[in-house]
Design an enzyme around this catalytic site. Structure first.
Site, short mmCIF file in Angstrom:
data_model
loop_
_atom_site.label_atom_id
_atom_site.label_comp_id
_atom_site.label_asym_id
_atom_site.label_seq_id
_atom_site.Cartn_x
_atom_site.Cartn_y
_atom_site.Cartn_z
CG ASP A 85 -2.28 0.68 0.97
OD1 ASP A 85 -2.26 1.91 1.05
OD2 ASP A 85 -3.30 0.03 0.68
CG ASP A 86 0.37 6.08 0.83
OD1 ASP A 86 1.35 6.34 0.13
OD2 ASP A 86 -0.42 6.94 1.27
CE LYS A 115 -6.42 0.65 -0.99
NZ LYS A 115 -6.01 0.36 0.39
CD1 TRP A 116 -7.53 5.43 -9.14
CD2 TRP A 116 -6.24 4.58 -10.76
NE1 TRP A 116 -7.36 6.39 -10.08
CE2 TRP A 116 -6.57 5.91 -11.09
CE3 TRP A 116 -5.45 3.85 -11.64
CZ2 TRP A 116 -6.15 6.52 -12.27
CZ3 TRP A 116 -5.03 4.45 -12.81
CH2 TRP A 116 -5.37 5.78 -13.11
CG ASP A 117 -6.65 5.50 -2.08
OD1 ASP A 117 -7.82 5.94 -2.06
OD2 ASP A 117 -6.07 5.08 -1.07
CG MET A 118 -9.66 10.29 -6.42
SD MET A 118 -10.52 11.54 -5.48
CE MET A 118 -10.75 12.78 -6.71
CG ASP A 165 -9.92 3.89 4.57
OD1 ASP A 165 -9.76 3.02 3.69
OD2 ASP A 165 -9.35 4.99 4.56
#
Ligand code: GLA
Length: 777
Positions: A364-365, A474-477, A546
């Protein structure tokens, strides 16, 4: 099937009918939408008017009985007496805001929908019937095309609108809806799904008696504040009986749905791009197209409606390689390590995951630029070599070598002010030049209205996705829009920015998913801040929230399920105390809930003791054995209050799995039953649970009532006994027909009620749950 004859248009699916006609005045009268009817004389369902009610207007002096204010319409105009919620609002070059669209012609074909700027539904097999009705403004050279598509098997009709400006002048379009659904009655219940970060999809019901109820987003994205999926129903509709409409938009930006009751007790529903803050200049000889709206109705209650929607989304929205493919069990690094990741940690996570049977590790990030917290580096998609000295490829190769696939997190639409990208191109972010910008999570949104910015993202992401063997993205925004302004557009076009952003996003998603067809993409927007059919047209699944707390999730997943199949809703088991609520729930309950979604873990596995790891290994094994049913079976909601009840049934109805979960225990209430749904009535099923060994710790010092020696709660003796001895847990094992399991229900073992514990007792405290497997005999 669509029948068009004598100015009547009848659209039919397997179980529904939709009917409208052209009135003498040339307007389209909506006559009926509901369960299938055979019809006869169409006159039966046309509005009868002998006079024009006081203070309403005559459309024309040629017919003193006809007023546009009291008739159901397919697409209302503006300024000719219909003072309800308009379908279209525009300003002509001469400043007039009146528009009056009347019937011109129609065409009928079998073909897939096609929009130039946005994704559409589609059929890979039998093409949907497509009806185009062309309306023309009586006084200006402007046409309105109403497009209808009929998906018979799913009982879904979709609609979009196209405005074509044939006049020689530019017009200012203020509002153009995708669909309008007029009802001749009021008191319908509008159900909306509202929330915020980490508490998405709260279900709210509003009876629309008078005035207007609006469900909309002004966040720039479809948002967790108001999901674009809504329902309309009668007050008496239940989960399994009565009339329920499901309505959604294939759109990821500012959406708008309104239900309004008129002075004459009719209800108008419209849905489309939110007109607030929207203004589009449709240049002379150009056109504007709306997103596609999705409509279904069932007379079998909300579950019946949901079955239609699920089938539609699975078959006609989700596409690509992963459409029908079983999705892997993953372990995500976020709740395991947050930003504090490095090669060693991720590799250890992968090794522990492998031992549990997990198939994919997601980094992840935190892997790029100087990303040690959320204040920097979005936009700089270069690996941080301090954390990953062998690059993404080095890590991915190592993980592949132990037999796991590798996935990565990105947030391509964003930029931190503290990034090389922003320092180089400050004008590439949305924002008003020389004015302070409102920040969200220390980041700004890139100006996706600009082709060069879209191309930058496509290139940067292509580099990332091809830098290693990447199986999942995983395409986050993670923020909503503010200071909506593009420095590339003229002042008069600034009302177009939010919609142009979405169009730009769709171009990027289309390009990248085409270029990387094998990658499994998962949408995410701080969880469910952009859970919609637009995203699902490119990415087959979305991280729903989340909040991984099982007690929250059980209701949130129930609520997502009204409009979306479980194969689109991702759900992870995480550690306890839960990181969002600090609540402790049993590991088996976290699993029992998450397993009905697209399933994974978000957990620091190397920290766990052997017993917990063994439990996780067993969970993964169970999931894999039933994965097809969980991901692609038909899902039915049962009770959703203190008790939560779900059933998922395999396509051939030979297997089903049920959930019963309890929020708070109520002592001495022994009559727990589990009711299945969706089974074949006549098939005989074997009904079993997997008995859950019960730790004596559950009873605290109450155990001293029966223990021969004194056992101190939390003491050494208790720990030792717990290590070597567990109560076996109740066994439920029956053979019964589908109709028995569904309509009589299974009377479960008596629940613990303060006394009388033995092997038959169902120990069912707060947050307890059970899974029941039903197999055809
Ligand atoms: C969002 C997502 C989380 C996680 C973080 C990373 O909040 O919803 O799952 O990926 O971003 O910053």
């Amino acid at each position: 099937m669509i029948r068009a004859k004598d100015n009547n248009f009848i659209l039919e699916t397997d179980n529904t009918t939709y009917a409208f006609r052209v009135t003498g005045s040339g307007h389209l009268e909506h006559m009926y939408y509901g369960r299938k009817i055979s019809l006869g004389d169409v006159d039966v369902i046309t509005e009868k008017s002998a006079f024009c009610p006081g203070t309403s207007l005559n459309y024309t002096q040629d017919d003193l009985s006809f007023s546009l204010e009291d008739i159901c319409l397919e697409a209302s105009g503006q300024g000719k007496g219909d003072i309800r919620e308009p379908f279209c609002e525009l300003v002509h070059a001469d400043g007039s805001r009146t528009c009056d669209f009347v019937y011109d012609s129609y065409t009928l074909k079998d073909e897939n929908p096609h929009l130039y700027t946005m994704p559409c539904s589609y059929s890979a097999n039998k093409l949907p019937a497509h009806l185009t009705v062309v309306l023309k403004d009586k006084y200006y050279d402007i046409a309105l095309e109403l497009h209808y598509f009929v998906y018979e098997k799913c009982n879904v009709i979709t609609r979009y609108t196209k405005l074509i400006n044939n006049s020689g002048d530019d017009i200012r379009l203020l509002k153009l809806m995708s669909t309008q659904l007029d009802f001749s009655e009021k008191d319908l219940v509008l159900t909306t799904f509202n929330g915020a970060w980490a508490r998405e999809m709260g279900k709210n019901e509003t009876k629309v008696v008078a005035g207007k109820v609006v469900n909309c987003s002004r966040a720039g994205i479809s948002s967790n504040r108001a999901n674009p999926f809504v329902m309309l129903s009668d007050e008496s509709t239940t989960e399994d009986m009565g009339r329920a409409f499901g309505l959604n938009l294939i759109y990821s930006g500012n959406h708008y749905s309104a239900a309004e009751v008129s002075a004459y007790g009719k209800t108008r529903f419209v849905s489309g791009i939110n007109p607030d803050g929207f203004e589009w200049i449709v240049k002379a000889h150009e056109s504007f197209e709306t997103p596609e709206a999705v409509m279904t109705v069932s007379d079998k209650g909300f579950n019946g409606m949901s079955q239609n929607m699920h089938k539609f989304v699975r078959n006609h929205i989700v596409r690509g390689e992963w459409k029908n493919k079983e999705r892997p069990v993953l372990l995500n690094s976020w709740e395991a390590a947050y930003f504090n990741i490095n090669e060693k940690k991720l590799y250890n996570l992968a090794r522990a995951a492998k031992r549990c049977g997990i198939e994919l590790l997601v980094m992840d990030d935190g892997w790029f630029g100087e990303r040690n917290n959320d204040t920097s580096s979005l936009g700089d998609w270069k690996v941080n070599l301090k954390k990953l000295p062998n690059g993404v490829k080095g890590l991915a190769d190592k993980i592949n070598k132990i037999g796991l696939d590798f996935g990565i997190w990105v947030e391509p639409e964003m930029v931190n002010a503290n990034s090389d990208l922003f320092r180089k191109h400050p004008d590439w972010a949305l924002g008003i030049p020389n004015r302070p910008h409102s920040e969200g999570r220390n980041q700004r949104i890139l100006d996706l209205t600009r082709t060069e910015v879209q191309d930058y993202i496509i290139d940067a992401m292509s580099d990332v996705f091809s830098s290693a063997n990447i199986a999942y993205v995983k395409w986050d925004m993670n923020r909503i829009m503010s200071d909506v302004y593009s420095s590339k557009l003229e002042a008069e076009n600034q009302g177009e920015v939010a919609h142009r952003y979405v169009i730009g996003l769709y171009r990027i998603m289309q390009t990248l998913t085409t270029k990387f067809p094998n990658i499994l993409f998962e949408g995410c927007s701080s969880g469910g801040d952009r859970f919609d059919l637009g995203i699902l047209s490119y990415f087959p699944q979305i991280w729903a929230s989340d909040d991984t707390d099982a007690v929250y999730r059980v209701t949130a997943m129930t609520n997502y399920n009204y409009g979306y199949p479980m194969s689109t809703v991702t759900a992870h088991v995480s550690n306890c105390p839960n990181h969002q609520t600090l609540r402790n729930t049993p590991l088996d309950t976290r699993f029992n809930v998450a397993v009905f979604g697209v399933f994974g873990y978000e957990f620091n596995l190397p920290d766990l003791d052997m017993a917990t790891l063994k439990e996780i290994k067993d969970q993964v094994k169970f999931y894999k054995a039933h994965r097809k049913t969980f991901q692609y079976g038909d899902f039915y909601r049962g009770r959703c209050d203190n008790l939560h009840e779900w059933t998922v049934v395999s396509k051939d109805k030979s297997e089903a799995i049920g959930l019963l979960m309890q929020e708070l225990a109520h002592p001495n209430s022994k009559d727990h039953k589990y009711f299945a749904k969706g089974l074949d009535e006549k098939t005989v099923y074997e009904f079993t649970n997997s008995p859950k060994p019960v730790s004596i710790k559950v009873f605290g010092d109450l155990i001293n009532m029966i223990a021969p020696i004194h056992i101190k709660n939390g003491g050494v003796v208790q720990n030792v006994i717990d290590k070597f001895y567990k109560l076996p847990g109740e066994v439920e094992k029956y053979r019964a027909s589908g109709d028995t399991l569904m309509y009589a229900g299974v009377k479960l073992h008596q629940a613990f009620a303060g006394t009388g514990i033995n092997d038959e007792t169902r120990v069912f405290p707060d947050f307890a749950s059970r899974l029941y497997v039903m197999k055809k005999k």
